[in-house]
Motif scaffolding. Structure first.
Motif, PDB file in Angstrom:
ATOM      1  N   ILE A 160     -35.580 -36.877   2.915  1.00  0.00           N
ATOM      2  CA  ILE A 160     -35.443 -37.399   4.268  1.00  0.00           C
ATOM      3  C   ILE A 160     -34.158 -38.215   4.367  1.00  0.00           C
ATOM      4  O   ILE A 160     -33.605 -38.674   3.362  1.00  0.00           O
ATOM      5  N   VAL A 161     -33.703 -38.382   5.593  1.00  0.00           N
ATOM      6  CA  VAL A 161     -32.579 -39.258   5.892  1.00  0.00           C
ATOM      7  C   VAL A 161     -33.128 -40.455   6.647  1.00  0.00           C
ATOM      8  O   VAL A 161     -33.941 -40.292   7.568  1.00  0.00           O
ATOM      9  N   MET A 162     -32.721 -41.658   6.247  1.00  0.00           N
ATOM     10  CA  MET A 162     -33.149 -42.871   6.951  1.00  0.00           C
ATOM     11  C   MET A 162     -31.976 -43.419   7.750  1.00  0.00           C
ATOM     12  O   MET A 162     -30.927 -43.731   7.197  1.00  0.00           O
ATOM     13  N   MET A 163     -32.177 -43.535   9.065  1.00  0.00           N
ATOM     14  CA  MET A 163     -31.153 -44.057   9.965  1.00  0.00           C
ATOM     15  C   MET A 163     -31.669 -45.380  10.535  1.00  0.00           C
ATOM     16  O   MET A 163     -32.398 -45.425  11.529  1.00  0.00           O
ATOM     17  N   ASN A 164     -31.314 -46.467   9.845  1.00  0.00           N
ATOM     18  CA  ASN A 164     -31.750 -47.792  10.258  1.00  0.00           C
ATOM     19  C   ASN A 164     -30.827 -48.340  11.339  1.00  0.00           C
ATOM     20  O   ASN A 164     -29.759 -47.804  11.610  1.00  0.00           O
ATOM     21  N   GLY A 165     -31.243 -49.471  11.927  1.00  0.00           N
ATOM     22  CA  GLY A 165     -30.448 -50.103  12.965  1.00  0.00           C
ATOM     23  C   GLY A 165     -29.334 -50.969  12.401  1.00  0.00           C
ATOM     24  O   GLY A 165     -29.022 -50.942  11.208  1.00  0.00           O
ATOM     25  N   SER A 166     -28.753 -51.767  13.273  1.00  0.00           N
ATOM     26  CA  SER A 166     -27.593 -52.581  12.923  1.00  0.00           C
ATOM     27  C   SER A 166     -27.970 -53.749  12.007  1.00  0.00           C
ATOM     28  O   SER A 166     -28.998 -54.403  12.205  1.00  0.00           O
TER      29      SER A 166
ATOM     30  N   ALA B 223     -33.935 -54.967  12.915  1.00  0.00           N
ATOM     31  CA  ALA B 223     -33.631 -53.745  12.163  1.00  0.00           C
ATOM     32  C   ALA B 223     -34.054 -53.891  10.705  1.00  0.00           C
ATOM     33  O   ALA B 223     -34.571 -52.958  10.096  1.00  0.00           O
ATOM     34  N   LYS B 224     -33.820 -55.074  10.151  1.00  0.00           N
ATOM     35  CA  LYS B 224     -34.219 -55.340   8.767  1.00  0.00           C
ATOM     36  C   LYS B 224     -35.727 -55.235   8.616  1.00  0.00           C
ATOM     37  O   LYS B 224     -36.241 -54.703   7.627  1.00  0.00           O
ATOM     38  N   GLN B 225     -36.462 -55.722   9.618  1.00  0.00           N
ATOM     39  CA  GLN B 225     -37.923 -55.686   9.549  1.00  0.00           C
ATOM     40  C   GLN B 225     -38.465 -54.276   9.764  1.00  0.00           C
ATOM     41  O   GLN B 225     -39.421 -53.861   9.095  1.00  0.00           O
TER      42      GLN B 225
ATOM     43  N   ASP C 186     -27.237 -47.892   7.585  1.00  0.00           N
ATOM     44  CA  ASP C 186     -27.408 -48.966   8.560  1.00  0.00           C
ATOM     45  C   ASP C 186     -26.394 -48.691   9.654  1.00  0.00           C
ATOM     46  O   ASP C 186     -25.184 -48.701   9.408  1.00  0.00           O
ATOM     47  N   THR C 187     -26.873 -48.437  10.859  1.00  0.00           N
ATOM     48  CA  THR C 187     -26.027 -47.881  11.914  1.00  0.00           C
ATOM     49  C   THR C 187     -25.354 -48.978  12.735  1.00  0.00           C
ATOM     50  O   THR C 187     -26.034 -49.810  13.345  1.00  0.00           O
ATOM     51  N   LEU C 188     -24.050 -48.964  12.761  1.00  0.00           N
ATOM     52  CA  LEU C 188     -23.272 -49.977  13.452  1.00  0.00           C
ATOM     53  C   LEU C 188     -23.657 -50.055  14.927  1.00  0.00           C
ATOM     54  O   LEU C 188     -23.621 -49.058  15.652  1.00  0.00           O
TER      55      LEU C 188
END
Length: 367
Positions: free
Chosen positions: A172-178, A184-186, A206-208
């Motif tokens: 899988i690919v994980m696309m987290n927030g900023s 986003a960390k939570q 971690d997406t800018l």
């Protein structure tokens, strides 16, 4: 996040808070429970972070305005500014609110750490601060948001359900927030707590600035690195990024599309769920979150205690023991669109089921 009070009371507290202050009026027309001034003609400064995500202008702002009016008998004023994803601009907006002598601030921080100095300036001016949706640093007085780790768990569990027996061998690919957003960390922590050991994480980003175009570029890089036939699923932290991710998958000729998660139940996200392009979103009921922020803000502006309004105590990196209200999220799939966003009046069937999605709506009984 440290939560010292039970999560079981979240729903009850969230629904109860829309009526608790309104029921406390006294015979002289003031509102007061703890010996505060009961002043109703207050100014509430509302600072929201950006206008790319539909929720802030469509839901949060009008809901908070409505609730402030309710809790002040129509005498309270909401002074509004949107930072358009610019942390420096938001700091300047706080200073402008101080100059306008608002009685309380509700701040959804662009950058939770960068806002700390501005929060301190507000406190030095004796203006209470309610952190809204994101746990801002600095000496905040209260916080309301969704149970963000639980949101990540809801997303992770949904992805595992969608993967089925592909969960073990597939990547899988994980696309987290900023990284500037503590939420986003939570979300990321909650998702990892469910996914780790059950899937292989081929790539993680971690997406800018949460921007769909950045998620699109990250996804294109992941496809190039892993191979378009090697991606079993994608964890996307929100719907906006899911749109960019799905566009990248299509551009690479990936078919069928792997399951992709999301969050916020944005209209485009709901339509992608209907069509099957996106597997799920997380529906967050903005009304109880907005009501909590408004009620705590009015109480703080009136010098009242808020102990009876909260359901959790949390710690930020800079402030311990912040009185808080956390609201749970709901996994939204094809199966419950009608009983969630449609029944709650977030989106109508007409808005969802445009010509492009009409046949898909018919297939799931959305009419």
């Amino acid at each position: 996040m440290n939560a010292h009070l039970g999560r079981a009371v979240v729903v009850a507290a969230a629904s109860a808070m829309t009526v608790s202050l309104a029921a406390c009026g006294s015979s002289d027309g003031t509102v007061g429970k703890s010996g505060g001034s009961g002043k109703e003609a207050i100014k509430v400064g509302l600072l929201l972070p950006e206008n790319q995500t539909a929720r802030y202008e469509k839901f949060d702002k009008p809901l908070i305005e409505k609730q402030v009016a309710k809790f002040t008998r129509g005498k309270g004023e909401v002074v509004y500014a949107n930072a358009k994803q610019d942390a420096a601009a938001q700091n300047a907006q706080v200073e402008a609110m101080i100059s306008r002598k608002v009685d309380v601030l509700i701040i959804d921080a662009v950058d939770a750490k960068a806002i700390a100095g501005a929060v301190k300036k507000a406190k030095d001016a004796k203006i209470p601060v309610v952190a809204y949706d994101r746990l801002a640093e600095g000496p905040i007085d209260a916080y309301t948001s969704f149970d963000n780790e639980d949101v990540g768990k809801v997303q992770g569990k949904a992805l595992l359900d969608a993967l089925g027996d592909k969960a073990g061998p597939g990547q899988i690919v994980m696309m987290n927030g900023s990284v500037t957003d503590p939420n986003a960390k939570q979300f990321k922590s909650g998702a990892h707590s469910v996914l780790d050991g059950k899937v292989t994480i081929g790539k993680e980003y971690d997406t800018l600035d949460w921007k769909p175009e950045n998620a699109n570029a990250n996804m294109a890089a992941a496809i190039a690195a892993l191979g378009k036939g090697k991606i079993a699923g994608v964890y996307s932290a929100n719907d906006g990024m899911a749109g960019g991710i799905i566009a990248a998958l299509k551009a690479a000729g990936v078919s069928p599309l792997p399951p992709v998660t999301g969050q916020d139940a944005e209209l485009a996200g709901v339509q992608r769920v209907v069509s099957g392009e996106q597997y799920m979103s997380v529906y967050k009921q903005y009304a109880p979150e907005a009501a909590a922020a408004a009620e705590m803000a009015v109480a703080l502006a009136q010098g009242e205690k808020i102990d009876s309004l909260i359901n959790q105590i949390v710690d930020s990196p800079s402030t311990k023991g912040v009185p808080s209200v956390l609201v749970p999220g709901i996994a939204l799939t094809k199966n419950n669109i009608k009983t969630t966003v449609v029944e709650d009046g977030v989106w109508s069937v007409a808005e969802i089921c445009t010509e492009r999605y009409r046949a898909a709506c018919e297939e799931i009984g959305l009419r």
